[in-house]
Design a protein around this motif. Structure first.
Motif, PDB file in Angstrom:
ATOM      1  N   UNK A   1      38.963  44.701  26.739  1.00 14.45           N
ATOM      2  CA  UNK A   1      38.032  43.743  26.118  1.00 14.45           C
ATOM      3  C   UNK A   1      37.943  42.440  26.866  1.00 14.45           C
ATOM      4  N   UNK A   2      38.948  42.143  27.750  1.00 16.20           N
ATOM      5  CA  UNK A   2      38.898  40.901  28.501  1.00 16.20           C
ATOM      6  C   UNK A   2      38.159  41.046  29.816  1.00 16.20           C
ATOM      7  N   UNK A   3      37.687  42.248  30.149  1.00 16.88           N
ATOM      8  CA  UNK A   3      36.918  42.437  31.364  1.00 16.88           C
ATOM      9  C   UNK A   3      35.635  41.623  31.282  1.00 16.88           C
ATOM     10  N   UNK A   4      35.102  41.191  32.424  1.00 19.23           N
ATOM     11  CA  UNK A   4      33.890  40.371  32.389  1.00 19.23           C
ATOM     12  C   UNK A   4      32.731  41.116  31.766  1.00 19.23           C
ATOM     13  N   UNK A   5      32.032  40.456  30.882  1.00 18.31           N
ATOM     14  CA  UNK A   5      30.852  41.019  30.240  1.00 18.31           C
ATOM     15  C   UNK A   5      29.637  40.308  30.819  1.00 18.31           C
ATOM     16  N   UNK A   6      28.949  40.905  31.793  1.00 14.96           N
ATOM     17  CA  UNK A   6      27.935  40.198  32.555  1.00 14.96           C
ATOM     18  C   UNK A   6      26.791  39.648  31.733  1.00 14.96           C
ATOM     19  N   UNK A   7      26.346  40.361  30.733  1.00 12.97           N
ATOM     20  CA  UNK A   7      25.093  39.997  30.098  1.00 12.97           C
ATOM     21  C   UNK A   7      25.279  39.450  28.694  1.00 12.97           C
TER      22      UNK A   7
ATOM     23  N   UNK B   1      28.927  48.738  40.966  1.00 15.17           N
ATOM     24  CA  UNK B   1      30.335  48.337  40.905  1.00 15.17           C
ATOM     25  C   UNK B   1      31.143  48.941  42.050  1.00 15.17           C
ATOM     26  N   UNK B   2      30.905  50.223  42.337  1.00 12.87           N
ATOM     27  CA  UNK B   2      31.652  50.878  43.409  1.00 12.87           C
ATOM     28  C   UNK B   2      31.392  50.214  44.759  1.00 12.87           C
ATOM     29  N   UNK B   3      30.129  49.893  45.032  1.00 14.97           N
ATOM     30  CA  UNK B   3      29.801  49.264  46.297  1.00 14.97           C
ATOM     31  C   UNK B   3      30.443  47.908  46.468  1.00 14.97           C
ATOM     32  N   UNK B   4      30.464  47.111  45.403  1.00 13.78           N
ATOM     33  CA  UNK B   4      31.070  45.781  45.492  1.00 13.78           C
ATOM     34  C   UNK B   4      32.585  45.882  45.650  1.00 13.78           C
ATOM     35  N   UNK B   5      33.192  46.851  44.995  1.00 16.61           N
ATOM     36  CA  UNK B   5      34.628  47.009  45.172  1.00 16.61           C
ATOM     37  C   UNK B   5      34.958  47.476  46.587  1.00 16.61           C
TER      38      UNK B   5
ATOM     39  N   UNK C   1      36.722  40.256  40.836  1.00 18.97           N
ATOM     40  CA  UNK C   1      36.221  39.730  42.104  1.00 18.97           C
ATOM     41  C   UNK C   1      34.904  40.419  42.471  1.00 18.97           C
ATOM     42  N   UNK C   2      34.841  41.733  42.263  1.00 20.30           N
ATOM     43  CA  UNK C   2      33.613  42.469  42.547  1.00 20.30           C
ATOM     44  C   UNK C   2      32.457  41.980  41.674  1.00 20.30           C
ATOM     45  N   UNK C   3      32.752  41.697  40.406  1.00 22.96           N
ATOM     46  CA  UNK C   3      31.706  41.192  39.516  1.00 22.96           C
ATOM     47  C   UNK C   3      31.202  39.822  39.959  1.00 22.96           C
ATOM     48  N   UNK C   4      32.103  38.961  40.437  1.00 25.29           N
ATOM     49  CA  UNK C   4      31.675  37.648  40.920  1.00 25.29           C
ATOM     50  C   UNK C   4      30.681  37.790  42.068  1.00 25.29           C
TER      51      UNK C   4
END
Length: 659
Positions: free
Chosen positions: A419-425, A583-587, A611-614
């Motif tokens: 639940x603490x993972x970034x929620x983009x939207x 997500x895979x590409x950014x990681x 970091x990938x989400x940023x």
């Protein structure tokens, strides 16, 4: 002696009893009048309550400062400002908190707050504090005027002001701008107004929030730097700060219209207004770790090219705010013609986004909400299954890079999302308000702030003839959707006491400002304004869909024209959907950086995803204007959501199956 005292006490008691009886009789008489329908007393009570309400209600003002609270994403902070009613000027030093969720203004009173002022500047710091410097003040009839040179820190959580005393700091000024870079507060420009002249400034000051010291870096005489100016844009950057535009008045020679005895033309010295359009990058380099404590950071001004698609005609006084690598600007004024009677001005209501890295302006237009297309369930499941397999490969690669071997096992990917993972939207829920699809009335010097990807526009000024309109209103625009502008509140100010000779209009000559947001054609003051100017249509907006390579800030960092292989967002794709797809590409990109010797320590899977989400969020906002243009073109052509065949499973239909 005792008898006299006793008699005097008895007389006093009788007097008190008589006073009580008279008071009771008066109360009965008052009650009888109220039952009989007397309205005078009730009106007086209402007036008292209204005065108390107005004391704690935010009032119309110009040249204030507005900022999103660093300590609470659901609050805006408003401080200071001035209001001129045509006869008297009023300056404020109150701090107001706007609670976004409750749609309420809260006034904060403090015995240790800065004195009343306008034209000041403030900025947040990396630590989350707010720093304020300077400003100006005048007497009600503007007989006296002076600038401030005091420096303050505001704790946004406790709402406490602290004055920072320093021996060597910037001189007094107004119209300057401030931003932040790591441990420093950056201050540049402004003006000083004296009884003889107005002096525009070009000095740079840095305040070290750790050592509590002001630095005034001095450049060699031949070094280039921005011209003196005020009312410019100053935005933060990962390597320093970026400056654009501004306003100043420079000395020029004009023909006086009279001939000299020798037959030549007489000349006179005048101050010519200049609207700057240049862009500068301030490169800041912190002192070495082993350098003395008094060492100043080294700086270098680097002039950039003129921005592409800059607003035309040029304009001054556009409100500005910083948002995710972009400068957001609204409104502004352009002086059309200068005559003996004064300056004819054109005001604007256009909204622009200045992409700092690309050094390019994009005009933002409001769009009516679009109904989201439904997605196939089997498509989602196919993507989810493919994403799991890719993430398992990423986890194995991460295990090789981890020196300590403390990496989660492959089955950690199959666990439910944290639940603490970034929620983009997760866009904030705003109070339900009236939504319009036209911009607010043209104005300049509006106060802008961004909080939770929502742009807030407060106040602003409009002039016509001798009349000055100070808007008392607050608007909100979702920068991600641009699905209309919400009217948070809008009040009229009706206490103008100046001349009405040039500010009254005839109904036949000018119909007045009328649209969805104000159909009765009234604005503060109850006077009809001229028709709203049409927003300027940039002739280069047709090119907005072209993705250009990022413009480097320094020639030393120039990179060849190499295709950008990073994932890009697609039309009608939200930030959440973009990150889920890429997500895979950014990681992979993050892991590649780690392989190349990135000094960052070993990261867990959760840290890797953050970091990938940023990176994904930066790309999503960086391409926002081009993607918006593509969405508009597809809607005009009647094209719905475009599905990439590569993202479909092998059993999907379409051209691939027919071939």
């Amino acid at each position: 002696m005792g008898k006299k005292d006793k008699k005097s006490k008895t007389a006093e008691q009788k007097a008190r009893v008589a006073a009580k009886q008279e008071k009771k009789a008066a109360q009965k008489e008052k009650k009888g009048r109220s039952k009989g329908g007397g309205a005078a007393d009730s009106d007086a009570d209402d007036l008292d309550l209204e005065a108390v309400r107005q004391e704690y209600e935010q009032q119309a003002r110009a040249s204030a400062t507005l900022i999103g609270s660093p300590s609470n994403a659901r609050e805006l902070l408003l401080f200071g400002g001035e209001y001129f009613n045509g006869a008297l000027a009023t300056f404020y030093n109150d701090l107001f908190i706007y609670l976004i969720d409750k749609d309420e203004w809260r006034k904060v009173t403090s015995p240790n707050s800065p004195l009343p002022r306008s034209g000041h500047a403030w900025t947040r710091s990396v630590a989350g504090d707010i720093y304020l410097f300077g400003g100006e003040f005048s007497s009600p009839k503007q007989g006296t005027f002076y600038h401030y040179n005091d420096f303050w820190k505001l704790d946004p959580a406790t709402r406490e002001w602290t004055r920072i005393e320093s021996k060597k700091g910037p001189p007094a000024r107004s119209g300057h701008r401030m931003t932040f870079f790591k441990r420093y507060v950056v201050l540049f420009g402004g003006f000083q107004d004296t009884s003889q002249q107005t002096k525009y400034l070009q000095d740079l000051w840095l305040y070290d929030t750790h050592d509590f010291t002001w630095y005034n870096p001095v450049l060699p005489p031949a070094t280039q730097k921005p011209d003196p100016r005020s009312s410019f844009s100053l935005h933060p950057h990962e390597a320093g700060a970026v400056l654009y535009g501004g306003y100043s008045r420079v000395k020029a020679t004009a023909i006086a219209g009279k001939q000299t005895k020798g037959g030549g033309q007489a000349t006179r010295s005048v101050l010519k207004p200049v609207v700057h359009q240049d862009t500068w990058f301030l490169r800041l380099i912190q002192p070495a770790v082993d350098a003395p404590a008094s060492t100043s950071p080294s700086i270098r001004w680097e002039r950039r090219k003129k921005p592409v698609n800059s607003p035309n005609p040029t304009r001054a006084g556009a409100g500005q705010a910083y948002h995710k690598g972009r400068g957001i600007a609204f409104g502004g004024v352009h002086d059309v013609e200068e005559s003996e009677e004064g300056i004819d001005s054109e005001f604007f209501d256009t909204l622009f986004a200045w992409n700092i890295e690309r050094n390019r302006f994009f005009q933002l237009t409001l769009r009516r909400p679009r109904t989201a297309a439904k997605k196939q369930v089997n498509e989602r499941s196919a993507r989810k299954g493919r994403g799991k397999l890719d993430e398992e490969d990423l986890l194995r690669n991460l295990a090789v890079l981890e020196a300590k071997g403390a990496v989660e096992r492959e089955d950690a990917l199959k666990a439910p999302a944290d639940p603490e993972d970034p929620q983009p939207d997760d866009i904030s829920v705003m109070p339900m308000k009236t939504t319009h699809f036209t911009m607010p009335h043209p104005r300049f010097n509006a106060q802008l702030a961004v909080q939770d990807d929502v742009l807030y526009i407060f106040g602003g000024t409009y002039e016509h003839g001798d009349r000055e309109y100070t808007f008392d209103e607050l608007w909100a625009i979702d920068l991600g959707k641009l699905d209309g502008v919400q009217e948070i509140y809008k009040r009229e100010v009706e206490n103008w006491e100046g001349s009405e000779d040039e500010s009254s209009f005839s109904g036949s000559e000018e119909e007045g400002y009328s649209d969805e947001e104000n159909e009765d054609g009234q604005v503060p003051g109850g006077v009809s304004l001229p028709a709203k100017e049409e927003g300027y249509a940039d002739p280069e907006t047709k090119d907005k869909t072209t993705l250009e390579p990022l413009e480097t800030l320094d020639t030393e960092d120039a990179v060849g024209a190499v295709a950008d292989t990073r994932p890009h967002p697609r039309p009608f794709e939200s930030l959440r959907e973009f990150f889920a797809r890429t997500s895979t590409g950014w990681q992979d990109i993050v892991l590649d950086h780690m392989r190349k010797g990135d000094p960052s320590p070993g990261q867990s899977m959760k840290e890797l995803r953050k970091v990938a989400f940023d990176h994904a969020e930066t790309m999503w906002w960086d391409c926002r204007e081009e993607i918006t243009a593509l969405e508009d073109e597809q809607e005009e052509a009647g094209i719905g959501e475009v599905v990439n065949i590569a993202d479909r499973n092998h059993d999907a239909g379409g051209a691939g199956r027919r071939r």
